[in-house]
Design a protein around this motif. Structure first.
Motif, PDB file in Angstrom:
ATOM      1  N   ILE A  68       0.793  -1.472  -0.328  1.00 17.61           N
ATOM      2  CA  ILE A  68      -0.247  -0.492  -0.268  1.00 17.61           C
ATOM      3  C   ILE A  68       0.857   0.894   0.060  1.00 17.61           C
ATOM      4  CG2 ILE A  68      -1.711   0.799   1.396  1.00 17.61           C
ATOM      5  CD1 ILE A  68      -2.004  -1.339   2.368  1.00 17.61           C
ATOM      6  N   SER A  69       0.657   2.234  -0.781  1.00 17.13           N
ATOM      7  CA  SER A  69       1.089   3.934  -1.324  1.00 17.13           C
ATOM      8  C   SER A  69       0.602   4.625  -1.029  1.00 17.13           C
ATOM      9  CB  SER A  69       2.801   3.590  -1.756  1.00 17.13           C
ATOM     10  OG  SER A  69       2.000   3.540  -3.588  1.00 17.13           O
ATOM     11  N   GLY A  70      -1.040   4.290  -1.043  1.00 16.79           N
ATOM     12  CA  GLY A  70      -1.712   4.603  -1.645  1.00 16.79           C
ATOM     13  C   GLY A  70      -2.713   5.390  -0.017  1.00 16.79           C
ATOM     14  N   ASN A  71      -3.695   6.054  -0.366  1.00 18.08           N
ATOM     15  CA  ASN A  71      -4.582   6.341   0.910  1.00 18.08           C
ATOM     16  C   ASN A  71      -5.582   5.506   1.004  1.00 18.08           C
ATOM     17  OD1 ASN A  71      -6.284   8.626   2.664  1.00 18.08           O
ATOM     18  ND2 ASN A  71      -7.024   8.752   1.475  1.00 18.08           N
ATOM     19  N   ILE A  72      -6.399   5.109   2.320  1.00 17.57           N
ATOM     20  CA  ILE A  72      -7.233   4.030   2.886  1.00 17.57           C
ATOM     21  C   ILE A  72      -8.343   5.105   4.374  1.00 17.57           C
ATOM     22  CG2 ILE A  72      -8.256   2.275   3.377  1.00 17.57           C
ATOM     23  CD1 ILE A  72      -5.271   1.220   1.395  1.00 17.57           C
ATOM     24  N   SER A  73      -9.452   4.714   3.827  1.00 15.67           N
ATOM     25  CA  SER A  73     -10.036   5.569   4.775  1.00 15.67           C
ATOM     26  C   SER A  73     -11.214   5.159   5.295  1.00 15.67           C
ATOM     27  CB  SER A  73      -9.911   7.200   4.656  1.00 15.67           C
ATOM     28  OG  SER A  73     -10.198   8.220   5.270  1.00 15.67           O
ATOM     29  N   THR A  74     -11.734   5.241   5.794  1.00 16.09           N
ATOM     30  CA  THR A  74     -13.631   4.345   6.527  1.00 16.09           C
ATOM     31  C   THR A  74     -13.698   6.022   7.166  1.00 16.09           C
ATOM     32  OG1 THR A  74     -12.426   3.367   8.200  1.00 16.09           O
ATOM     33  CG2 THR A  74     -12.983   2.456   6.356  1.00 16.09           C
ATOM     34  N   LEU A  75     -13.610   7.193   7.235  1.00 22.28           N
ATOM     35  CA  LEU A  75     -14.047   8.621   8.377  1.00 22.28           C
ATOM     36  C   LEU A  75     -15.471   8.641   7.898  1.00 22.28           C
ATOM     37  CD1 LEU A  75     -10.920  11.277   7.401  1.00 22.28           C
ATOM     38  CD2 LEU A  75     -11.773  10.265   9.366  1.00 22.28           C
ATOM     39  N   GLY A  76     -16.232   9.018   9.229  1.00 19.82           N
ATOM     40  CA  GLY A  76     -16.766   8.782   9.882  1.00 19.82           C
ATOM     41  C   GLY A  76     -17.523  10.458   8.325  1.00 19.82           C
TER      42      GLY A  76
END
Length: 223
Positions: A70-78
């Motif tokens: 992984i070299s990117g952005n992973i997000s599960t922000l509310g």
């Protein structure tokens, strides 16, 4: 499943009412490489001159592969107004690398092979992206070892957390017990989930090394 250059997003971003919850993204492959953005965001909710709606909860993202890079952005922000964040789970067999990656929310790590599995269960786990996971986490025959070395420039102390351990195919055990660092593990640290072999499962609250051993009892001679 190559996430390079792509942005995959879920969640209701319409400007009517409260935001919708983020969806689920589950990638299963031999190798997973992500260089773009993958998100399961909660919708922000509507705004107007007289009110602001609540945002939706973040979704769930899980990767399962032999090798994950992984070299990117992973997000599960509310969404806004304190909406709950979602979860990110990265489960690998051989290798996990995270170079220049960004995780706005904490993530969980799991590793498995034919000998067993370990899954960390603390949601505030792991902000150190420089951990060498293949070396730090070892699963072999009737053994799980976490190298939590805190003296090196790359500390693995983030791995000294609560987890569930599975040990598969442990033979020759008739009265099972859990060993921590070659001693009987205290009940305050280890607790059984499944004590019926040959596949065992138990929870732990901290790390170094664990295995299953036979409880020995003193012999009694009635002659």
């Amino acid at each position: 499943a190559d996430g390079g250059g792509g942005t995959f997003s879920t969640g209701d971003n319409t400007r009517v009412g409260s935001g919708g919850s983020g969806g689920s993204i589950w990638l299963i492959a031999t190798n997973i490489s992500v260089s773009g953005n993958i998100t399961a965001l909660g919708g922000p909710g509507a705004t107007s001159t007289w009110t602001t709606s609540y945002g939706g909860a973040g979704g769930r993202i899980k990767f399962y592969a032999n090798n994950i890079s992984i070299s990117g952005n992973i997000s599960t922000l509310g969404g806004r107004l304190g909406a709950q964040n979602g979860t990110i789970v990265l489960e690998f067999v051989e290798n996990l690398t995270m170079n220049n990656s960004k995780f706005p929310t904490p993530f969980l790590i799991a590793k498995n092979n034919s000998f067993g599995r370990i899954a960390f269960i603390e949601t505030n786990l792991l902000r150190n992206l420089s951990i060498n996971y293949p070396i730090a986490i070892s699963i072999s025959n009737n053994s799980v070892i976490i190298n939590t070395n805190t003296n090196s420039s790359t500390s693995n102390s983030d791995l000294n957390k609560s987890a569930i351990i599975w040990l598969n195919g442990v033979s020759g055990i008739t009265a099972p017990n859990i060993s921590k660092d070659n001693r009987l593990c205290p009940a305050a640290i280890c607790s059984w989930n499944d004590a019926v072999g040959p596949d065992y499962s138990f929870n732990v609250t901290q790390f170094s090394s664990y295995y299953i051993f036979n409880t020995s009892y003193p012999g009694i001679n009635f002659s």
